[in-house]
Design a protein around this motif. Structure first.
Motif, PDB file in Angstrom:
ATOM      1  N   SER A 263      -3.059  -5.395  -5.328  1.00 27.10           N
ATOM      2  CA  SER A 263      -2.995  -4.691  -6.603  1.00 27.10           C
ATOM      3  C   SER A 263      -2.181  -3.420  -6.449  1.00 27.10           C
ATOM      4  CB  SER A 263      -4.405  -4.359  -7.081  1.00 27.10           C
ATOM      5  OG  SER A 263      -5.072  -3.662  -6.068  1.00 27.10           O
ATOM      6  N   ASN A 264      -1.893  -2.774  -7.605  1.00 34.62           N
ATOM      7  CA  ASN A 264      -1.117  -1.539  -7.573  1.00 34.62           C
ATOM      8  C   ASN A 264      -1.847  -0.464  -6.800  1.00 34.62           C
ATOM      9  OD1 ASN A 264       0.942  -2.539  -8.988  1.00 34.62           O
ATOM     10  ND2 ASN A 264       0.277  -1.742 -10.981  1.00 34.62           N
ATOM     11  N   GLY A 265      -1.069   0.460  -6.299  1.00 37.42           N
ATOM     12  CA  GLY A 265      -1.652   1.530  -5.505  1.00 37.42           C
ATOM     13  C   GLY A 265      -0.703   1.819  -4.369  1.00 37.42           C
ATOM     14  N   MET A 266      -1.120   2.683  -3.488  1.00 39.81           N
ATOM     15  CA  MET A 266      -0.249   3.021  -2.358  1.00 39.81           C
ATOM     16  C   MET A 266      -0.067   1.781  -1.506  1.00 39.81           C
ATOM     17  SD  MET A 266       0.012   6.490  -2.323  1.00 39.81           S
ATOM     18  CE  MET A 266      -0.525   7.489  -1.002  1.00 39.81           C
ATOM     19  N   PRO A 267       1.154   1.386  -1.232  1.00 39.79           N
ATOM     20  CA  PRO A 267       1.374   0.147  -0.489  1.00 39.79           C
ATOM     21  C   PRO A 267       0.701   0.191   0.884  1.00 39.79           C
ATOM     22  CG  PRO A 267       3.431   1.355  -0.786  1.00 39.79           C
ATOM     23  CD  PRO A 267       2.398   2.055  -1.594  1.00 39.79           C
ATOM     24  N   SER A 268      -0.108  -0.811   1.137  1.00 41.04           N
ATOM     25  CA  SER A 268      -0.754  -0.875   2.447  1.00 41.04           C
ATOM     26  C   SER A 268      -1.135  -2.321   2.699  1.00 41.04           C
ATOM     27  CB  SER A 268      -1.995   0.014   2.480  1.00 41.04           C
ATOM     28  OG  SER A 268      -2.940  -0.479   1.572  1.00 41.04           O
ATOM     29  N   PHE A 269      -1.547  -2.614   3.901  1.00 40.19           N
ATOM     30  CA  PHE A 269      -1.873  -3.990   4.308  1.00 40.19           C
ATOM     31  C   PHE A 269      -3.018  -3.889   5.298  1.00 40.19           C
ATOM     32  CE2 PHE A 269      -1.800  -8.074   6.005  1.00 40.19           C
ATOM     33  CZ  PHE A 269      -0.832  -8.871   5.440  1.00 40.19           C
TER      34      PHE A 269
ATOM     35  N   ALA B 173       5.506  -4.754  -2.716  1.00 37.88           N
ATOM     36  CA  ALA B 173       4.811  -3.685  -2.016  1.00 37.88           C
ATOM     37  C   ALA B 173       3.614  -3.271  -2.855  1.00 37.88           C
ATOM     38  CB  ALA B 173       5.747  -2.511  -1.808  1.00 37.88           C
ATOM     39  N   GLU B 174       2.445  -3.731  -2.467  1.00 41.72           N
ATOM     40  CA  GLU B 174       1.233  -3.398  -3.215  1.00 41.72           C
ATOM     41  C   GLU B 174       0.134  -3.065  -2.224  1.00 41.72           C
ATOM     42  OE1 GLU B 174       0.502  -6.800  -5.705  1.00 41.72           O
ATOM     43  OE2 GLU B 174       1.641  -5.908  -7.359  1.00 41.72           O
TER      44      GLU B 174
ATOM     45  N   ILE C 119       2.793  10.512   2.741  1.00 34.01           N
ATOM     46  CA  ILE C 119       1.711   9.709   2.168  1.00 34.01           C
ATOM     47  C   ILE C 119       0.644  10.614   1.543  1.00 34.01           C
ATOM     48  CG2 ILE C 119      -0.224   8.187   2.778  1.00 34.01           C
ATOM     49  CD1 ILE C 119       1.778   6.975   4.886  1.00 34.01           C
TER      50      ILE C 119
ATOM     51  N   ALA D 107       1.995  12.040  -1.626  1.00 34.73           N
ATOM     52  CA  ALA D 107       2.075  10.991  -2.645  1.00 34.73           C
ATOM     53  C   ALA D 107       0.697  10.708  -3.225  1.00 34.73           C
ATOM     54  CB  ALA D 107       2.662   9.723  -2.042  1.00 34.73           C
ATOM     55  N   GLY D 108      -0.310  10.741  -2.310  1.00 29.60           N
ATOM     56  CA  GLY D 108      -1.680  10.524  -2.765  1.00 29.60           C
ATOM     57  C   GLY D 108      -2.073  11.536  -3.816  1.00 29.60           C
TER      58      GLY D 108
ATOM     59  N   GLY E  89      -2.976   4.438 -10.915  1.00 31.74           N
ATOM     60  CA  GLY E  89      -2.991   2.980 -10.999  1.00 31.74           C
ATOM     61  C   GLY E  89      -1.629   2.342 -11.132  1.00 31.74           C
ATOM     62  N   ARG E  90      -0.573   3.162 -10.982  1.00 35.22           N
ATOM     63  CA  ARG E  90       0.775   2.593 -11.089  1.00 35.22           C
ATOM     64  C   ARG E  90       1.225   2.029  -9.750  1.00 35.22           C
ATOM     65  NH1 ARG E  90       3.371   5.592 -15.281  1.00 35.22           N
ATOM     66  NH2 ARG E  90       5.434   4.979 -14.592  1.00 35.22           N
ATOM     67  N   ALA E  91       2.152   1.084  -9.804  1.00 36.69           N
ATOM     68  CA  ALA E  91       2.705   0.538  -8.564  1.00 36.69           C
ATOM     69  C   ALA E  91       3.613   1.572  -7.940  1.00 36.69           C
ATOM     70  CB  ALA E  91       3.489  -0.730  -8.860  1.00 36.69           C
ATOM     71  N   CYS E  92       3.565   1.697  -6.644  1.00 32.38           N
ATOM     72  CA  CYS E  92       4.434   2.674  -5.996  1.00 32.38           C
ATOM     73  C   CYS E  92       4.916   2.162  -4.650  1.00 32.38           C
ATOM     74  CB  CYS E  92       3.730   4.012  -5.831  1.00 32.38           C
ATOM     75  SG  CYS E  92       2.332   3.919  -4.706  1.00 32.38           S
ATOM     76  N   ARG E  93       5.901   2.833  -4.119  1.00 33.00           N
ATOM     77  CA  ARG E  93       6.395   2.454  -2.788  1.00 33.00           C
ATOM     78  C   ARG E  93       7.078   3.650  -2.140  1.00 33.00           C
ATOM     79  NH1 ARG E  93      11.711  -1.002  -4.676  1.00 33.00           N
ATOM     80  NH2 ARG E  93      13.136   0.747  -4.372  1.00 33.00           N
ATOM     81  N   PHE E  94       7.332   3.518  -0.860  1.00 33.72           N
ATOM     82  CA  PHE E  94       7.961   4.609  -0.108  1.00 33.72           C
ATOM     83  C   PHE E  94       9.351   4.177   0.342  1.00 33.72           C
ATOM     84  CE2 PHE E  94       3.407   5.096   0.340  1.00 33.72           C
ATOM     85  CZ  PHE E  94       3.233   6.428  -0.013  1.00 33.72           C
TER      86      PHE E  94
ATOM     87  N   ASN F 166      11.041   0.346   0.367  1.00 34.52           N
ATOM     88  CA  ASN F 166       9.768   0.012   0.981  1.00 34.52           C
ATOM     89  C   ASN F 166       9.787   0.242   2.496  1.00 34.52           C
ATOM     90  OD1 ASN F 166       7.181  -0.775   0.791  1.00 34.52           O
ATOM     91  ND2 ASN F 166       7.609  -2.959   0.631  1.00 34.52           N
TER      92      ASN F 166
ATOM     93  N   GLU G  45       4.548   2.015   4.875  1.00 33.00           N
ATOM     94  CA  GLU G  45       3.390   1.926   3.987  1.00 33.00           C
ATOM     95  C   GLU G  45       2.209   2.670   4.598  1.00 33.00           C
ATOM     96  OE1 GLU G  45       1.626  -2.348   5.459  1.00 33.00           O
ATOM     97  OE2 GLU G  45       2.916  -2.282   3.698  1.00 33.00           O
ATOM     98  N   VAL G  46       1.149   2.762   3.835  1.00 31.98           N
ATOM     99  CA  VAL G  46      -0.029   3.501   4.296  1.00 31.98           C
ATOM    100  C   VAL G  46      -0.628   2.762   5.500  1.00 31.98           C
ATOM    101  CG1 VAL G  46      -2.319   4.293   3.635  1.00 31.98           C
ATOM    102  CG2 VAL G  46      -0.480   4.246   1.946  1.00 31.98           C
TER     103      VAL G  46
END
Lengths: 509, 121
Positions: A25-31, A61-62, B78, B81-82, B92-97, B116, B119-120
């Motif tokens: 889901s949307n949010g800071m991209p992580s895995f 990237a979600e 990060i 950005a947080g 709640g929006r889609a984001c990327r680095f 991209n 990522e976190v």
């Protein structure tokens, strides 16, 4: 979006269905992968991502969270790569969720996106069928193994994009059929009993042992053929029955020791650990316990050459598996039970120099040295070995004899006949050979003639034998009578059983 | 840091900004700063927020510019950005680095946009 895909791992000798839940889901991209993944599963993150990219598909990237349930068991199968990849693609809407219903995926992914084989597919598929899965997706290497299980459709796509096309309904994939592998070019020299000249007593003892599944201890001077004899016991044992074969194949599947064709193992296993083996190697061990030698020898032969050279602690741990025919390994993370129904064959020299008791050679050991040598073998352990025999030096006339000794095939026929009698008798108790009988069954199935009764009583009183050895003698006598096809046990059977138990008395030393 | 190096960084950032605008992005914030953490550019396109770190170099002598975005630097971005995503309008929006590498040699500019990039963790 959320998606749930099913994969599998192994626990002990059984499969374990793992539900792979993926949320993207949307949010800071992580895995993130949660649910006790071990290193190989945690690394699947990189394999899966690269494999998807190299299959010309895009991962947005979600914020991606993957949960492996049940969450309290450590997952250690790289076969979770494929369900994770499929889960990701369905969570991001690339694969319709409905198309993966009733499907189980188990394969490792290469960076290129190809499916690679994993260990333990057979128990996984058995478990999957039990839980109602209809379609199983495996790598080509695992097809034959998965096909051993009936009533499931097995698919073996070459790579991730082929599988994607199928799951999207863009392409058809035929259920896999057995892949024939060319027979290996190496010609194995079959071990045959006819290779061993002389040693009639020992051969007879091994025939009885094979017929009843009894444990044997061979004591003899160096070079008398103990090792040769033991290595040939497999050739007189009957083939594995279908149920036995499935059990053995499961164990070897988990250990990744199935042959190239991945078919059912028909030959009985023969395990021959070196005498520096540790206790964990012998009965199994590890933080998540893995099977040891006794389990790898399940339904086959465990041969311990140079018996007293093993560490004492290693020998003592054998007591439980020999008696219970299964072994329970307890560790902090898991307690698992492995089957260990083995026929134990041990070989040893009578003393450190090896020549004690030989009529022609002089033994150079002091009584103390001999005592120290044999002291390692505790009474309880020796008591579990039904047959103790002496293997003397071969005489020249036997060695050079042109007459070929009896071949394994002839002996196997007699052994099989005796085993069939036992199987019929013991089937209601889920046993298959005399060695497995407990006290109650011995009472029930070992009727002695009066003459036999007298002989046994005489022996028991004169030798002050233990209650266990009383049972053991009756068991061996039962097998001897079975070899002759007799219902009742007569005095000659008891006599031979007593002789086999005491042919070499370690207490003499 | 010399004045020259600082100026180079600033002009690199404005070069990247021009590029992003040319590519259809709307610049939401420049040098967004929370305590010691800073994000060079925050851009938006089709509802997607991109946090962009711009690195400018005059030569390849000290490695690629993107290599200078170390783990520690990433963590700062990060963190910032947080904070930025907490704003009501972005939640709640889609984001990327992203990382944009800018090279300047012999007065000529060139640029490499890594989408991209991290990522976190």
């Amino acid at each position: 979006m959320f998606a749930r895909i099913y994969g599998a791992a192994t626990l002990g000798v059984d499969g374990l269905i793992i539900s792979v839940e993926v949320d993207s889901s949307n949010g800071m991209p992580s895995f993130d992968i949660v649910g006790l993944p071990n290193a190989s599963v945690r690394e699947s993150k990189e394999r899966v991502r690269t494999a998807i990219k190299n299959s010309n598909m895009l991962l947005r990237a979600e914020k991606i969270t993957i949960n492996l349930a049940p969450a309290d068991i450590k997952k250690d199968s790289p076969g979770l790569d494929l369900p994770i990849a499929i889960g990701l693609l369905s969570a991001q809407g690339t694969i319709p969720v409905d198309n993966t219903k009733g499907c189980l995926f188990t394969a490792e992914l290469s960076l290129e996106g190809n499916l690679c084989g994993v260990h333990g597919v057979l128990p996984m598929v058995i478990k999957a069928r039990a839980e109602g899965f209809k379609k199983i997706f495996v790598a080509r290497e695992n097809v034959n193994e998965a096909l051993l299980v009936e009533d499931v459709e097995v698919y073996a796509p070459e790579n991730l994009s082929e599988l994607m096309m199928f799951l999207n309904g863009q392409d058809v994939l035929k259920p896999a059929t057995k892949i024939d592998t060319p027979p290996s070019k190496i010609i194995a020299l079959p071990d045959d009993f006819s290779d061993v000249q002389g040693q009639y007593m020992a051969k007879r003892a091994l025939e009885i042992a094979a017929a009843g599944g009894h444990n044997v201890l061979m004591v003899g001077v160096p070079g008398s053929g103990k090792t040769m004899l033991a290595q040939r016991v497999n050739s007189i044992l009957p083939e594995l029955t279908p149920e036995e074969a499935l059990e053995v194949t499961k164990i070897y599947s988990i250990e990744g020791k199935l042959g190239l064709d991945g078919g059912l193992i028909k030959k009985r296993p023969f395990q021959h650990p070196n005498h520096d083996a540790s206790a964990a190697a012998m009965i199994g061990g590890g933080t998540i316990p893995r099977p040891g030698q006794v389990t790898l020898a399940h339904h086959g032969v465990l041969f311990l050459d140079e018996f007293p050279e093993f560490q004492k602690s290693v020998l003592e741990v054998l007591r439980e598996p020999l008696e219970e025919r299964k072994v329970t390994i307890s560790r902090v993370n898991a307690t698992l039970t492995f089957p260990s129904s083995v026929m134990l064959i041990c070989a040893m020299n009578p003393c450190p120099c090896g020549w004690y008791g030989d009529p022609k050679h002089e033994c150079r050991c002091t009584p103390n040295e001999i005592r120290r040598y044999t002291r390692k073998l505790s009474g309880p352990l020796l008591d579990r070995i039904d047959i103790h025999i002496r293997v003397p030096r071969v005489e020249y006339k036997d060695l050079s004899s042109k007459r070929k000794a009896e071949s394994s095939a002839v002996i196997r026929e007699r052994v099989s006949k005796a085993r069939n009698i036992q199987l019929k008798r013991l089937q209601p108790y889920k046993m298959f050979c005399n060695a497995q009988m407990n006290h109650a069954l011995i009472e029930k199935f070992c009727p002695l003639t009066d003459r036999a009764e007298d002989l046994l009583r005489m022996f028991y009183e004169k030798k002050h034998a233990s209650a266990r050895s009383y049972d053991r003698i009756k068991k061996v006598a039962r097998t001897i009578a079975d070899l002759e096809g007799m219902d009742n046990i007569d005095n000659i059977h008891i006599g031979e059983a007593i002789k086999l138990r005491n042919d070499f008395d370690l207490d003499m030393l | 840091m010399s004045q020259e190096t600082k100026d180079l960084g600033v002009s690199g950032e404005s070069f990247a900004e021009t590029y992003l605008e040319g590519a259809g992005w709307r610049i939401v914030a420049k040098n967004y700063r929370i305590r010691s953490a800073e994000i060079d550019l925050i851009a938006e396109r089709d509802g997607l927020i991109a946090f962009v770190e711009v690195k400018t170099r005059r030569s390849g002598r000290y490695g690629r510019p993107a290599e200078a975005v170390t783990l520690r630097k990433q963590q700062k971005i990060i963190a910032a950005a947080g904070m930025f995503m907490q704003g009501a309008e972005y939640m709640g929006r889609a984001c990327r680095f992203d990382v944009i590498e800018v090279f300047k040699s012999n007065g000529e500019w060139c640029l490499n946009h890594i989408e991209n990039a991290f990522e976190v963790h």
